[in-house]
Each structure stands twice: as structure tokens, then as C-alpha cells.
Scaffold this motif. Structure first.
Motif, PDB file in Angstrom:
ATOM      1  N   UNK A  60     -66.207  29.677 -18.930  1.00  0.00           N
ATOM      2  CA  UNK A  60     -65.411  29.341 -17.748  1.00  0.00           C
ATOM      3  C   UNK A  60     -64.033  30.108 -17.915  1.00  0.00           C
ATOM      4  N   UNK A  61     -63.369  30.193 -18.868  1.00  0.00           N
ATOM      5  CA  UNK A  61     -62.164  30.779 -18.989  1.00  0.00           C
ATOM      6  C   UNK A  61     -61.693  31.172 -20.330  1.00  0.00           C
ATOM      7  N   UNK A  62     -60.766  32.206 -20.461  1.00  0.00           N
ATOM      8  CA  UNK A  62     -60.375  32.746 -21.818  1.00  0.00           C
ATOM      9  C   UNK A  62     -58.909  32.457 -22.123  1.00  0.00           C
ATOM     10  N   UNK A  63     -58.444  32.481 -23.441  1.00  0.00           N
ATOM     11  CA  UNK A  63     -57.052  32.228 -23.479  1.00  0.00           C
ATOM     12  C   UNK A  63     -56.317  33.588 -23.805  1.00  0.00           C
ATOM     13  N   UNK A  64     -55.119  33.817 -24.110  1.00  0.00           N
ATOM     14  CA  UNK A  64     -54.536  35.009 -24.128  1.00  0.00           C
ATOM     15  C   UNK A  64     -55.160  35.818 -25.326  1.00  0.00           C
ATOM     16  N   UNK A  65     -55.140  37.088 -25.017  1.00  0.00           N
ATOM     17  CA  UNK A  65     -55.620  38.144 -26.107  1.00  0.00           C
ATOM     18  C   UNK A  65     -57.094  38.123 -26.270  1.00  0.00           C
ATOM     19  N   UNK A  66     -57.900  37.555 -25.630  1.00  0.00           N
ATOM     20  CA  UNK A  66     -59.172  37.694 -25.655  1.00  0.00           C
ATOM     21  C   UNK A  66     -59.928  38.639 -24.927  1.00  0.00           C
ATOM     22  N   UNK A  67     -60.635  39.587 -25.388  1.00  0.00           N
ATOM     23  CA  UNK A  67     -60.797  40.804 -25.166  1.00  0.00           C
ATOM     24  C   UNK A  67     -62.529  40.875 -25.052  1.00  0.00           C
ATOM     25  N   UNK A  68     -63.170  40.267 -25.829  1.00  0.00           N
ATOM     26  CA  UNK A  68     -64.703  40.633 -25.964  1.00  0.00           C
ATOM     27  C   UNK A  68     -65.320  39.788 -25.167  1.00  0.00           C
ATOM     28  N   UNK A  69     -65.056  38.811 -24.385  1.00  0.00           N
ATOM     29  CA  UNK A  69     -65.704  38.080 -23.581  1.00  0.00           C
ATOM     30  C   UNK A  69     -64.832  37.674 -22.362  1.00  0.00           C
ATOM     31  N   UNK A  70     -65.500  37.495 -21.109  1.00  0.00           N
ATOM     32  CA  UNK A  70     -64.747  37.198 -19.783  1.00  0.00           C
ATOM     33  C   UNK A  70     -65.351  35.974 -19.091  1.00  0.00           C
ATOM     34  N   UNK A  71     -64.854  35.260 -18.222  1.00  0.00           N
ATOM     35  CA  UNK A  71     -65.386  34.163 -17.408  1.00  0.00           C
ATOM     36  C   UNK A  71     -66.673  34.706 -16.866  1.00  0.00           C
ATOM     37  N   UNK A  72     -67.845  34.023 -17.121  1.00  0.00           N
ATOM     38  CA  UNK A  72     -69.287  34.413 -16.325  1.00  0.00           C
ATOM     39  C   UNK A  72     -69.918  34.940 -17.390  1.00  0.00           C
ATOM     40  N   UNK A  73     -69.740  35.314 -18.597  1.00  0.00           N
ATOM     41  CA  UNK A  73     -70.465  35.877 -19.610  1.00  0.00           C
ATOM     42  C   UNK A  73     -71.280  34.563 -20.027  1.00  0.00           C
ATOM     43  N   UNK A  74     -72.692  34.872 -20.573  1.00  0.00           N
ATOM     44  CA  UNK A  74     -73.431  34.032 -21.041  1.00  0.00           C
ATOM     45  C   UNK A  74     -73.184  33.987 -22.375  1.00  0.00           C
ATOM     46  N   UNK A  75     -73.025  32.969 -22.984  1.00  0.00           N
ATOM     47  CA  UNK A  75     -72.740  32.750 -24.676  1.00  0.00           C
ATOM     48  C   UNK A  75     -73.550  31.820 -25.396  1.00  0.00           C
ATOM     49  N   UNK A  76     -73.476  31.945 -26.617  1.00  0.00           N
ATOM     50  CA  UNK A  76     -73.873  31.006 -27.666  1.00  0.00           C
ATOM     51  C   UNK A  76     -72.790  30.752 -28.607  1.00  0.00           C
ATOM     52  N   UNK A  77     -72.351  29.467 -28.423  1.00  0.00           N
ATOM     53  CA  UNK A  77     -71.198  29.110 -29.775  1.00  0.00           C
ATOM     54  C   UNK A  77     -71.853  29.137 -31.069  1.00  0.00           C
TER      55      UNK A  77
END
Ligand SMILES: NC(=O)C1=CN([C@@H]2O[C@H](COP(=O)(O)OP(=O)(O)OC[C@H]3O[C@@H](n4cnc5c(N)ncnc54)[C@H](O)[C@@H]3O)[C@@H](O)[C@H]2O)C=CC1
Ligand SMILES: N[C@@H](CCC(=O)N[C@@H](CSC=O)C(=O)NCC(=O)O)C(=O)O
Ligand SMILES: [Zn+2]
Ligand SMILES: [Zn+2]
Length: 379
Positions: free
Chosen positions: A76-93
């Protein structure tokens, strides 16, 4: 409506106390800070480790908390400095992080990562050692760095695997724990060779995934051991070639297996969390080379034992966390293997429910027919 940078109020199943029914609450989920991401969790399954912590037997169990660690969703959103994923990416925690920078990650010897493990073990985020979850200002602890029984969860960026957006999230969520663990226990931890004999203790999801992994590794015999004979028929579909119910024998189960395998199996796997069975799993291994892998999680205070002679004479005792998989690197690879129909996942989903029915889903975990129950978070 844009939610980035805002507190989101959403539904979550909160465990207020051990062994008490979970309560669906309106929870406030703070925005991700530096090095964190907020995930819209679409599907989560229940694993026996959730039930273990909920029972109060986990020494790291903290309450109130939001359990859950086998899930899939969309950033949904990323914090400062996060480069490897962005909003909209499908992920597994991923409860086993992979920072690629710490001593563990750089060792080449383990999939364990040291970056966030201490913080996740005490239910907080590394950045400010606080929780991102609260109810009317009262903090609610995170769990395993994932807390997927919430419609939105904040996790460390090192704990999230970006996957193929075409993958069905309601299925591949299982690659966040049980199925991956069983496969990896065979492929990464034991490194079973073609022609090997294998004993699998416990034919739940983890044990069946061990059987599947052993089959694809070319094992010649895969012996399934379970106290519930109803498990046996289904286990054949996952590669189990023969079955033993310890209740059908007067002798200790390790003696039965040694007698049936010309001195013991090459590899055994304990997929229950019972320390007496862990001993039997070691002692059913062949003298000189047999390797036993502990997969099951045993409660606080439980200890394993055997005669040291068992190890002196060449048996090896190992354990595995998340099947030895490096999470961010290899979970996407596992998803691809599933998409190419090289590993099963759908077959482990025996039940589907909505988040509101989570307590019924916990009850199902104790029923022999249930492997994995997948919860829809936004019905
Ligand atoms: N090390 C790791 O990374 C992971 C460990 N786990 C742990 O693995 C274990 C298995 O998980 P699931 O497959 O989900 O559990 P499950 O409860 O579905 O399966 C356990 C099976 O063991 C059988 N069983 C129980 N007592 C037995 C006995 N004395 N002898 C033979 N069979 C017996 C049950 O009938 C059941 O079929 C749990 O302890 C879980 O916490 C789960 C995921 C990851
Ligand atoms: N807090 C528990 C730890 C239980 C445990 O061993 N967890 C496994 C994963 S089980 C998943 O379903 C694991 O990966 N362990 C390694 C780790 O770093 O936690 C306890 O103390 O019993
Ligand atoms: Zn699990
Ligand atoms: Zn690391």
C-alpha cells in the motif's frame, strides 16, 4: 482515497490473552517509517505456530498481539529509503528476514538474518522499537514481524518478498511458511539424494511438503508416520509410499522402522513438535550417516535427549527454520516453480473462510481433515 502517510483504521483479529477467542477489532495502523512497508493483506492462512503462540506456550509470546505469518498481499505504501518494492507490488511477508548485509546473511551458511530478529521477537519495529498497531492509543504487539491477521500490516522491508503479480495470492500465501518449510527441509537442510530412504513423522502440511520434496529429490522410499490413520490415504498423493501408525505396534517406533529398513533410514524429519518423537526420529536413522531434521516447534521448557552414542556412531541431528530458504531471494523462485506446476500448493488448501470466522479456523487446526484454512481478508 489516498491512504499513504495516513493512519489506516481497519479490521484485525486481536489476541488479547492466551487461549481466549480472538476478537475482530478496529485497529489503527500507522504509516511505515524508514525501512518499512505497509501491506494490504488479502489472504492469510493459519499455521500451527500461530496456535502454539496463542496457547501461551511460546516463550516469545506477547499479548495483546496480532498473530499470523502465512499470507500474501499488495504493497500500500513504503517508508523512506525503501527501494526494492513500491505501492502495487504483490508480496509475501516473510518471518525470516533477509537483509543481505548482516553477518548471518553474508555467511553463506544460514538463511537466518540478524537485522530485525531481536525486535520482531519482542513485538516491535526496529526503527523506534514501537508497534505500528494500536487501538484507541493502546499499542498492540506485532508477531513474527508479520502480523497478517490484520487487513493492513507494517513489516520491515527486509521481510518482504516481491512475487509475480500473476500468481494467485489466495494460494501462494502458503509459500510464506508451511509448504516452503517442508520442501526446504528436504532440499536445503537435509539435501536428500536420489535413492534415499526417508521417514516423515507427522503428516500435516509440513510433513506432506517434506514428502513432496523427498519425492522430487528422487527418494526411493518415503515412510509416513502418524497416529491418525486417516492421514494416510491423502499422503499418497504427496509421495508417501508406505505408512506406519505407532499405535499399531508394541515396540518403540524407531525399532519398527529400523527393522523395516535394513538398519534405519537415510533421512528423517520430525514435523510435529513432540520431543519424544524427535528422539525416535533420530534413532530410526541409519548408523554411520543417517540425518534427522527437526522441523516441529516444541513448547517452552521442552528438551530433547538421546544417548550420545547415537551421535558418536554417526547419526546427525539438525534443525531447520523456514526450510533453510533465503526468503526475499527464494520465495519468488518458489512462486515461479508453483506457476510452472513443479510444486503443489492448491492441494494443501482444504478450507476457506472470511476473517470474521478466524476462531472457527483455529478450531479446524485440531481436526484431522484440515491442512490449511485460507482466510479472505476483504470479503
Ligand atoms: N521450523 C519451521 O520453520 C516451521 C515449523 N513448523 C512447525 O511444524 C510442526 C508441524 O506443523 P503442521 O504440519 O502445520 O502441523 P499439523 O498439526 O497439521 O501436523 C502434525 C501431524 O502430526 C501428527 N501427530 C501428532 N502427534 C503425533 C505423534 N506422537 N506421532 C506421529 N504423528 C503425530 C498429527 O496427527 C498431524 O497429522 C508444528 O510444530 C509447527 O509449529 C511449522 C512451520 C515452520
Ligand atoms: N518463538 C518461538 C520460536 C518458534 C520457532 O522456532 N519458529 C520457527 C518458525 S515456525 C513457523 O511456523 C523459526 O523460524 N525459528 C527461527 C527464529 O528465528 O525464530 C519459540 O521460542 O519457541
Ligand atoms: Zn508457520
Ligand atoms: Zn541479514
Amino acid at each position: 482515497m489516498a491512504t499513504q502517510g495516513q493512519v489506516i483504521t481497519c479490521k484485525a483479529a486481536v489476541s488479547w490473552e492466551p487461549n481466549k477467542p480472538l476478537v475482530i477489532e478496529d485497529v489503527q495502523v500507522a504509516p511505515p517509517q524508514a525501512g518499512e512497508v505497509r501491506i494490504k493483506i488479502l489472504f492469510t492462512a493459519l499455521c500451527h505456530t500461530d496456535a502454539y503462540t496463542w496457547s501461551g506456550k511460546d516463550p516469545e509470546g506477547l499479548f495483546p498481539c496480532i498473530l499470523g505469518h502465512e499470507a500474501a498481499g499488495i504493497i500500500e505504501s513504503v517508508g523512506e529509503g525503501v527501494t526494492e518494492v513500491q505501492p502495487g507490488d504483490h508480496v509475501i511477508p516473510c518471518y525470516t528476514a533477509e537483509c543481505r548485509e548482516c553477518k548471518f546473511c553474508k555467511s553463506g551458511k544460514t538463511n537466518l538474518c540478524g537485522k530485525v530478529r531481536e525486535a520482531t521477537g519482542v513485538g516491535v519495529m526496529l526503527n523506534d522499537r514501537k508497534s505500528r498497531f494500536s487501538i484507541n492509543g493502546k499499542p498492540i504487539y506485532h508477531f513474527m514481524g508479520t502480523s497478517t491477521f490484520s487487513q493492513y500490516s507494517v513489516v520491515h522491508d527486509v521481510s518482504v518478498a516481491k512475487i509475480d503479480p500473476k500468481a494467485p495470492l489466495e494460494k501462494v500465501c502458503l509459500l510464506g511458511c508451511g509448504v516452503a518449510t517442508g520442501l526446504g527441509a528436504v532440499w536445503n537442510t537435509a539435501k536428500v539424494e536420489p535413492g534415499s530412504t526417508v521417514a516423515v513423522f507427522g503428516l500435516g502440511t509440513v510433513g506432506l511438503a517434506v514428502a513432496e520434496g523427498a519425492k522430487t529429490a528422487g527418494a526411493s522410499r518415503i515412510i509416513g508416520i502418524d497416529i491418525d490413520s486417516k492421514k494416510f490415504e491423502r499422503a499418497k498423493d504427496f509421495g508417501v509410499t508406505e505408512f506406519i501408525n505407532p499405535k499399531d505396534h508394541d515396540k518403540p517406533i524407531q525399532q519398527v522402522i529400523v527393522a523395516q529398513t535394513d538398519g534405519g533410514v537415510d533421512y528423517s524429519f520430525e514435523c510435529i513438535g513432540n520431543v519424544a518423537v524427535m528422539r525416535a526420529a533420530l534413532e530410526c536413522c541409519h548408523k554411520g550417516w543417517g540425518t534427522s531434521v527437526i522441523v516441529g516447534v516444541a513448547a517452552a521448557g521442552q528438551e530433547i535427549s538421546t544417548r550420545p552414542f547415537q551421535l558418536v556412531t554417526g547419526r546427525v541431528w539438525k534443525g531447520t527454520a523456514f526450510g533453510g530458504f533465503k526468503s526475499r531471494t527464494q520465495v519468488p523462485w518458489l512462486v515461479e516453480k508453483y506457476m510452472k506446476k513443479e510444486v503443489k500448493v492448491d492441494e494443501y488448501v482444504t478450507h476457506e473462510m472470511n476473517l470474521v470466522d478466524i476462531n472457527k479456523a483455529f478450531d479446524l487446526l485440531h481436526e484431522g481433515s484440515c491442512l490449511r484454512c485460507v482466510l479472505t481478508m476483504f470479503p
